[in-house]
Structures are given as C-alpha cells and as structure tokens.
Design a protein around this motif. Structure first.
Motif, PDB file in Angstrom:
ATOM      1  N   ALA A 198      -6.604  11.159   3.134  1.00  0.00           N
ATOM      2  CA  ALA A 198      -7.862  10.197   2.908  1.00  0.00           C
ATOM      3  C   ALA A 198      -9.176  10.942   3.120  1.00  0.00           C
ATOM      4  O   ALA A 198      -9.326  12.237   2.723  1.00  0.00           O
ATOM      5  CB  ALA A 198      -8.035   8.948   3.586  1.00  0.00           C
ATOM      6  N   ALA A 219      -4.357   0.772   4.970  1.00  0.00           N
ATOM      7  CA  ALA A 219      -5.521   1.412   3.776  1.00  0.00           C
ATOM      8  C   ALA A 219      -6.143   2.518   4.258  1.00  0.00           C
ATOM      9  O   ALA A 219      -5.968   3.483   3.328  1.00  0.00           O
ATOM     10  CB  ALA A 219      -6.104   0.196   3.304  1.00  0.00           C
ATOM     11  N   HIS A 241      -5.301   5.160   5.523  1.00  0.00           N
ATOM     12  CA  HIS A 241      -4.439   6.453   5.329  1.00  0.00           C
ATOM     13  C   HIS A 241      -4.019   6.749   4.148  1.00  0.00           C
ATOM     14  O   HIS A 241      -3.593   7.880   3.797  1.00  0.00           O
ATOM     15  CB  HIS A 241      -3.153   6.266   6.487  1.00  0.00           C
ATOM     16  CG  HIS A 241      -3.386   6.096   7.921  1.00  0.00           C
ATOM     17  ND1 HIS A 241      -3.493   7.299   8.670  1.00  0.00           N
ATOM     18  CD2 HIS A 241      -3.959   4.993   8.549  1.00  0.00           C
ATOM     19  CE1 HIS A 241      -3.649   6.831   9.873  1.00  0.00           C
ATOM     20  NE2 HIS A 241      -3.994   5.526   9.940  1.00  0.00           N
ATOM     21  N   GLN A 242      -4.349   5.874   3.283  1.00  0.00           N
ATOM     22  CA  GLN A 242      -4.055   6.151   1.699  1.00  0.00           C
ATOM     23  C   GLN A 242      -2.616   6.937   1.337  1.00  0.00           C
ATOM     24  O   GLN A 242      -2.545   7.698   0.841  1.00  0.00           O
ATOM     25  CB  GLN A 242      -5.229   7.159   1.148  1.00  0.00           C
ATOM     26  CG  GLN A 242      -6.496   6.170   1.184  1.00  0.00           C
ATOM     27  CD  GLN A 242      -7.688   7.079   0.546  1.00  0.00           C
ATOM     28  OE1 GLN A 242      -7.540   8.103  -0.060  1.00  0.00           O
ATOM     29  NE2 GLN A 242      -8.982   6.565   0.716  1.00  0.00           N
ATOM     30  N   GLN A 286      -0.733   5.982  -1.038  1.00  0.00           N
ATOM     31  CA  GLN A 286      -0.608   6.437  -2.500  1.00  0.00           C
ATOM     32  C   GLN A 286      -1.154   7.490  -2.907  1.00  0.00           C
ATOM     33  O   GLN A 286      -0.917   7.937  -3.885  1.00  0.00           O
ATOM     34  CB  GLN A 286      -1.149   4.922  -3.367  1.00  0.00           C
ATOM     35  CG  GLN A 286      -0.482   4.036  -3.179  1.00  0.00           C
ATOM     36  CD  GLN A 286      -0.942   2.509  -2.879  1.00  0.00           C
ATOM     37  OE1 GLN A 286      -1.893   2.289  -2.303  1.00  0.00           O
ATOM     38  NE2 GLN A 286      -0.392   1.591  -3.791  1.00  0.00           N
ATOM     39  N   GLN A 287      -2.041   8.202  -2.054  1.00  0.00           N
ATOM     40  CA  GLN A 287      -2.595   9.324  -2.626  1.00  0.00           C
ATOM     41  C   GLN A 287      -1.896  10.734  -1.761  1.00  0.00           C
ATOM     42  O   GLN A 287      -2.225  11.733  -1.732  1.00  0.00           O
ATOM     43  CB  GLN A 287      -4.099   9.499  -2.323  1.00  0.00           C
ATOM     44  CG  GLN A 287      -5.061   8.505  -2.491  1.00  0.00           C
ATOM     45  CD  GLN A 287      -4.951   8.325  -4.124  1.00  0.00           C
ATOM     46  OE1 GLN A 287      -4.990   9.479  -4.969  1.00  0.00           O
ATOM     47  NE2 GLN A 287      -4.649   7.163  -4.735  1.00  0.00           N
ATOM     48  N   CYS A 288      -0.738  10.157  -1.429  1.00  0.00           N
ATOM     49  CA  CYS A 288       0.262  11.295  -0.723  1.00  0.00           C
ATOM     50  C   CYS A 288       1.250  11.798  -1.585  1.00  0.00           C
ATOM     51  O   CYS A 288       1.692  11.349  -2.602  1.00  0.00           O
ATOM     52  CB  CYS A 288       0.777  10.919   0.737  1.00  0.00           C
ATOM     53  SG  CYS A 288      -0.417  10.417   1.940  1.00  0.00           S
ATOM     54  N   HIS A 290      -1.142  14.851   2.444  1.00  0.00           N
ATOM     55  CA  HIS A 290      -1.884  14.491   1.322  1.00  0.00           C
ATOM     56  C   HIS A 290      -1.677  15.262   0.024  1.00  0.00           C
ATOM     57  O   HIS A 290      -1.048  16.337  -0.014  1.00  0.00           O
ATOM     58  CB  HIS A 290      -3.339  15.212   1.730  1.00  0.00           C
ATOM     59  CG  HIS A 290      -4.478  14.786   0.908  1.00  0.00           C
ATOM     60  ND1 HIS A 290      -4.607  15.361  -0.415  1.00  0.00           N
ATOM     61  CD2 HIS A 290      -5.621  14.020   1.094  1.00  0.00           C
ATOM     62  CE1 HIS A 290      -5.681  14.733  -1.171  1.00  0.00           C
ATOM     63  NE2 HIS A 290      -6.371  14.103   0.037  1.00  0.00           N
ATOM     64  N   LEU A 333       0.884  -1.249   0.107  1.00  0.00           N
ATOM     65  CA  LEU A 333      -0.066  -0.038  -0.029  1.00  0.00           C
ATOM     66  C   LEU A 333       0.845   1.029  -0.060  1.00  0.00           C
ATOM     67  O   LEU A 333       0.556   2.282   0.558  1.00  0.00           O
ATOM     68  CB  LEU A 333      -1.095   0.074   1.094  1.00  0.00           C
ATOM     69  CG  LEU A 333      -2.094  -1.141   1.033  1.00  0.00           C
ATOM     70  CD1 LEU A 333      -2.588  -1.095   2.417  1.00  0.00           C
ATOM     71  CD2 LEU A 333      -3.125  -1.241   0.016  1.00  0.00           C
TER      72      LEU A 333
END
Ligand code: 3BY
Ligand code: FES
Ligand code: FE
Length: 420
Positions: A301, A178, A180-181, A183-185, A350, A151
């Motif tokens: 997230a 998951a 905390h995401q 990959q979207q940071c 983020h 992740l």
C-alpha cells in the motif's frame, strides 16, 4: 400429522459424544478418528460455514481459476469476464465428470474433458454437441457455490443458507484489513503441506502457543513469548505486564497512523467466529522473518513505516493470517480424509515488488516453512498418540490455552446445533 423420525444410531453416537464434552478439556478420540464424525464434520462444519480457501491475487485476471478440494468435494473458483469472483461445484451437468483437474490455470470457457460440454465463466451451459434441437440448455448450468471476498480473502460456503453474520465480520474487519491492500498484491509463494492428522488437530495446534518456545526457534525470534493470548498466573505476571506495556504503546502509535489494532474476539460467540489483534513483533519489529526486518523492500500500500507489527486474523473453522507492512501470509486448512489434512500457505507481496531485487522467496518463506514443518511433526505425533487407544482428553492450561478451548467450544456448539 408429522411424526418425528427416530434418530439413527450414528446421530445418537455423535450427540452423546458432543453432550459429554467437558469444557476446558480436549475432545474424545472418535472426534479425530471416526469416519462417521468425519462425515459429520464435512456436512455440518465444512458444508455449512464460511470456509477460507484462497486469496484474490491467485485469480487476478478474467479467466483465472483455482480448484479447491475438501474431503470428496471439488470446487472451481473463477474470475469471470465482468471481473466477478464466482464459485461452482467442479462437476459437469452431463454425466458428472470433474471439469478441471488442475489446481489453477486460465480458462476461456469451462470445457468438460469428457464430451466437451462447455460453460461460460458465469457457469452457463453454452455448448453441447449431438443433443436434440429443442434441448433446454438453461436447466443445466453449473451448480453455484456461495462465495464472498473480504478485501481479497476468498471464503466459500457450500450450504444453501450461508451464515448471515459474515457481514458482521466483514464490517468489523474492513478497517483493519483495508490499509494493507491485499487486492494490490501478487502471490510470491504458495506451499501445500499434507499432515497425517485430523483437521481439528491442525487447528487446535494453531490456537495455542504453549508449544512455541520449545518448538519454533525461527518464529519466536519475532514473536513475543507473551503475545499470544496469555492470561496472568503466579509465574508470568511480571513478564505479562511488560508485554502489556509494549502492546499499549504500540497500539497508540498504530492507531494514530490510522491502523486499528485493538483485539476483537468472537471466536466462540458467533457462527462465523473470528478474532483479530495487531501484535507487536520483537527486535526490529517489522516482519515474521529470520532477522525480523521486512522480507520485501517494496512495502504494501502506501506504508512508509516498516514497523507495523503483525495484524493477525483467525477465523473459525479453518484459517489464520498475518498482515505485516511488507507481506501477507494466509493459511487455509482443508480436510482430505479423517486422518489427512492439507495446510495451504500463501505469501503475498506488493504486485510491483520484483523478485531478486525487492525480495527473495527463500527469505520470505523461511520462518513459516520451518514453523509449518515443526508443527506438522507435533500434530502427526498427536494423531498417533490419540489413535493408540490409551488417550483420554486432558485438561487445557487456563492461562495459555484459552483460544484452543474456544476452538473446541465453537466446534461442539456448531455440531450440536446442526446434527439432528
Ligand atoms: O500463527 C499463529 O496464528 C500462531 C502463532 C503461534 C502459534 N500459531 C502458529
Ligand atoms: Fe461432461 Fe459428458 S460428462 S460432457
Ligand atoms: Fe506451532
């Protein structure tokens, strides 16, 4: 008929040192000082286990790459055009030049600086001038390295047969990580610190908080004194009970929000040993910052509650991470030489957080820059003391150095299994 090879003097020395280790005590001096032990560490620990090296936001787009040095090894990690993460030995198949000298960058093809042999981002040799017409390109692709992303946390394994239990760690950790995401940071800051000590001294120091109160004024603003793996003794039972109540209340609240929080500890039970737990933070309870409030106003997230404590994740042999509501901090420990170690700290926020509006790098990094520097001094003094000739392994506290003992147990078990 196969006759067993006699063991070399070096192997016998290492095996003897491993066999002599007293559980509950530190390791003997050669583990931190000897070139031979360092070679064993690089071959059997860093050469055969899953090593945490980077986070996906460092290579968000096709063509992005990072290079990782461990001892004499150099590894190239790229995101190829199909958006897969791939890792290769950073070594040309022509005459062995290192391919990429920079720590990070963007590539179209991987072009060797020496005679311009070119590889595509899948490692395939696609161009080599002045070679015969029947030259077989297909034999000379870059040598791949095993790579896995949990992740967004990137691990590599240099061994031919990577430990299979990475899967078990991934399955157990997915529900924790998951939300905390990562990959979207984006990476907001990364700091490399070189410590003049053996890598195990750096790791051992991370695995105990015996030293925290006296050493880390900034970190202990948010960290509960009893939040780091203490066991009750005659003097701390009351305080520990108080922390236990806070822990149970916090866990109930977070679990109800869909955030798994309970401890999992396989540190000295698995080849890919790890530990996790969501820990409450003191005061405002939001983040590991100087005022314990979030460092980034743009939460990760879909979080709306900033007080999610810190989800800690520790992996053997070389990493630890703290996932909070507003940022994620990751530490990768990479040996340079027997007495020199890199600690690479990465702060992620983020990807839509705006520097200067939602966060400042100074505030985001203040606690751990200070803490890392304090730890650097401690580990360097340990190395000096251990090298002085008067050092003998001393006993660990059974109450507050349990995780340190597990680090040493894991290390001794793994090396004992592999040094033959
Ligand atoms: O960050 C950690 O994993 C812990 C907390 C205190 C000691 N050590 C640095
Ligand atoms: Fe890389 Fe010659 S060493 S092209
Ligand atoms: Fe510390």
């Amino acid at each position: 008929m196969n006759h067993p090879q006699p063991l070399s003097a070096h192997t016998l020395m290492v095996r003897d040192l491993l066999a002599r280790r007293r559980p509950g005590y530190g390791l003997e001096a050669p583990f931190y000082l000897s070139e031979e032990l360092f070679r064993a560490d690089m071959e059997h620990i860093f050469g055969a286990h899953w090593i945490f090296v980077a986070v996906e936001p460092q290579i968000a787009e096709a063509g992005d790459y990072v290079t990782i040095d461990m001892g004499s090894r150099s590894i190239l990690i790229v995101r190829s055009d199909d958006l897969q993460i791939r890792a290769f030995h950073n070594v040309c198949r022509h005459r062995g030049s290192r391919l990429c000298a920079d720590r990070q960058g963007v590539l179209g093809n991987i072009v060797c600086p020496y005679h311009q042999w070119s590889y595509d981002l899948t490692g395939k040799l696609v161009h080599a001038k002045h070679m015969p017409d029947d030259f077989d390109f297909s034999d000379l692709n870059l040598r791949p390295v095993h790579v896995r992303s949990l992740l967004g946390l990137i691990f590599i394994c240099l061994g031919d047969a990577p430990p299979q239990d990475f899967e078990q760690m991934a399955t157990a950790m997915t529900p924790y990580l998951a939300p905390h995401q990562l990959q979207q940071c984006k990476v907001a800051a990364q700091v490399d610190l070189v410590e003049n000590c053996n890598w195990k001294i750096t790791m051992e120091n991370n695995r105990e908080c015996y030293h925290c109160l006296a050493t880390h004024p900034e970190l202990t603003v948010s960290l509960y004194e009893h939040g780091f793996g203490y066991k009750p003794d005659a003097h701390n039972a009351d305080k520990l009970q108080g922390f236990q109540e806070i822990l149970e209340r916090s866990h109930a609240r977070w679990e109800a929000m869909g955030l798994p929080s309970a401890e999992i500890d396989t540190l000295d039970e698995r080849v890919t040993g790890f530990r996790t737990q969501r820990l409450p933070l003191d005061r405002c309870g939001q983040s590991q910052t100087l005022n314990t409030e979030v460092a980034s106003k743009k939460l990760l997230a879909d979080f709306v509650d900033p007080a999610l404590g810190g989800l800690s994740f520790w992996t053997q042999p070389n990493s630890w991470h703290h996932f909070m509501s507003d940022h994620i901090i990751s530490f990768s420990v990479l040996p340079i030489t027997v007495g020199k170690t890199l600690v690479r700290t990465t702060w992620c926020v983020h990807k839509d957080a705006v520097e200067g509006v939602d966060y400042s790098v100074e505030n985001l990094t203040a606690v751990w820059n200070a803490t890392n520097d304090q730890d650097r001094r401690l580990v360097e003094e340990s190395q000096i003391g251990i090298a002085s000739g008067a050092y003998e392994p001393g006993p660990f506290s059974p109450f507050i150095e349990g995780l340190l003992d597990k680090f040493c147990n894991w290390y001794v078990q793994r090396l004992s299994a592999l040094v033959r």
